[in-house]
Motif scaffolding. Structure first.
Motif, PDB file in Angstrom:
ATOM      1  N   SER A   1       0.847  -1.187   0.000  1.00  0.00           N
ATOM      2  CA  SER A   1       0.000   0.000   0.000  1.00  0.00           C
ATOM      3  C   SER A   1       0.881   1.236   0.000  1.00  0.00           C
ATOM      4  O   SER A   1       2.010   1.220   0.497  1.00  0.00           O
TER       5      SER A   1
ATOM      6  N   ASP B   1       0.255   5.558   0.514  1.00  0.00           N
ATOM      7  CA  ASP B   1      -0.687   6.617   0.862  1.00  0.00           C
ATOM      8  C   ASP B   1       0.120   7.911   0.934  1.00  0.00           C
ATOM      9  O   ASP B   1       1.029   8.019   1.763  1.00  0.00           O
TER      10      ASP B   1
ATOM     11  N   SER C   1      -0.018  12.350   0.463  1.00  0.00           N
ATOM     12  CA  SER C   1      -0.670  13.642   0.265  1.00  0.00           C
ATOM     13  C   SER C   1       0.436  14.649   0.021  1.00  0.00           C
ATOM     14  O   SER C   1       1.380  14.745   0.810  1.00  0.00           O
TER      15      SER C   1
ATOM     16  N   ASN D   1      -4.006  13.758  -3.198  1.00  0.00           N
ATOM     17  CA  ASN D   1      -4.033  12.624  -2.275  1.00  0.00           C
ATOM     18  C   ASN D   1      -4.059  11.372  -3.134  1.00  0.00           C
ATOM     19  O   ASN D   1      -4.899  11.246  -4.029  1.00  0.00           O
TER      20      ASN D   1
ATOM     21  N   ASN E   1      -3.864   7.091  -2.943  1.00  0.00           N
ATOM     22  CA  ASN E   1      -3.906   5.888  -2.129  1.00  0.00           C
ATOM     23  C   ASN E   1      -3.980   4.697  -3.059  1.00  0.00           C
ATOM     24  O   ASN E   1      -4.814   4.672  -3.963  1.00  0.00           O
TER      25      ASN E   1
ATOM     26  N   LYS F   1      -3.503   0.226  -3.206  1.00  0.00           N
ATOM     27  CA  LYS F   1      -3.266  -1.077  -2.582  1.00  0.00           C
ATOM     28  C   LYS F   1      -3.197  -2.097  -3.702  1.00  0.00           C
ATOM     29  O   LYS F   1      -4.010  -2.061  -4.624  1.00  0.00           O
TER      30      LYS F   1
END
Length: 191
Positions: A35, A37, A39, A145, A147, A149
Motif C-alpha cells: 500500500s 498513501d 498527500s 491525495n 492511495n 493497494k
C-alpha cells in the motif's frame, strides 16, 4: 499515480521537498500486499494538474517506468463509463529487472477523483485499486491525495524484496510529482 504506477504507482512521492510539499507519505507491506498513501501540495492550479494526471495517452511523460500505454473504452459493472488502460512498465526488484503489465479500469466518478481497479486477467498483478483526489488549495496550488493497494503476481524475494519495492514506489512517486509540476509550469509559461 506512477504507479505506479500503482500505475502512477506505480507512480507518486519521495519525502524530499523537491516534489512539492509532502504532507503525508507511507508505504506498507503485509503478507505480500502493498500500500502507498501520499498527500502532497504541488505548484499549479487544480484544473491544469487534473488535466495532466488524466492525460492517459501521455503518461510516459510522467515516469520513466512507463514503457507504453494503450486505452480501450469500456463500461463498468454499474454502467459507469470507464477507460481500460494497459500499461507496460519496467519493474526492478534488487538487480532483477523485467517488464510488468498492468491492466486497469479507470473512472472519474466525480470531479477531482480518479479511480483505478486493477484487472487481474492479462496483468502481472493479482489485484489492486488506487484513488487519486485532486483538490484546489488556492489559485496556484493543488493538493494531490493518492492511495493505492495491490498484490503483485510476480515473485518478490522474501525479506529484502519488499524494501526494494517500497523504495521503487517512492522513487516513482517523486518522479511523477516532479514531472507533473514541470509540465504545469511549462504550460503556464507558454511555448
Amino acid at each position: 499515480m506512477q504507479g505506479l504506477l500503482c500505475p502512477l504507482l506505480l507512480l507518486l512521492v519521495s519525502i524530499s521537498a523537491q516534489a512539492g510539499e509532502v504532507q503525508h507519505a507511507s508505504v506498507g507491506h503485509q503478507d505480500g500486499d502493498y500500500s502507498i498513501d501520499i498527500s502532497v501540495k504541488v505548484d499549479g492550479d487544480r484544473d491544469t494538474i487534473y488535466r495532466i494526471a488524466t492525460d492517459y495517452e501521455q503518461l510516459s511523460r510522467l515516469s520513466d517506468l512507463i514503457i507504453e500505454t494503450g486505452l480501450v473504452e469500456s463500461t463498468g459493472p454499474d454502467g459507469t463509463p470507464t477507460v481500460r488502460r494497459r500499461l507496460l512498465t519496467k519493474t526492478c526488484v534488487l538487480l532483477f529487472c523485467f517488464n510488468a503489465v498492468l491492466i486497469e479500469d479507470l473512472s472519474e466518478p466525480e470531479n477531482g477523483i480518479i479511480k483505478s481497479v486493477f484487472v487481474p486477467e492479462g496483468s502481472d498483478f493479482l489485484y489492486g485499486e488506487a484513488v487519486w483526489q485532486v483538490m484546489a488549495i488556492d489559485k496556484s496550488h493543488t493538493m494531490i491525495n493518492f492511495n493505492c493497494k495491490f498484490k503483485p503476481g510476480f515473485w518478490v524475494p522474501p525479506m529484502i524484496g519488499p524494501l526494494f519495492i517500497k523504495h521503487m514506489m517512492l522513487d516513482a512517486a517523486e518522479q511523477t510529482i516532479n514531472n507533473i509540476e514541470k509540465i504545469a509550469a511549462l504550460e503556464k509559461s507558454g511555448p
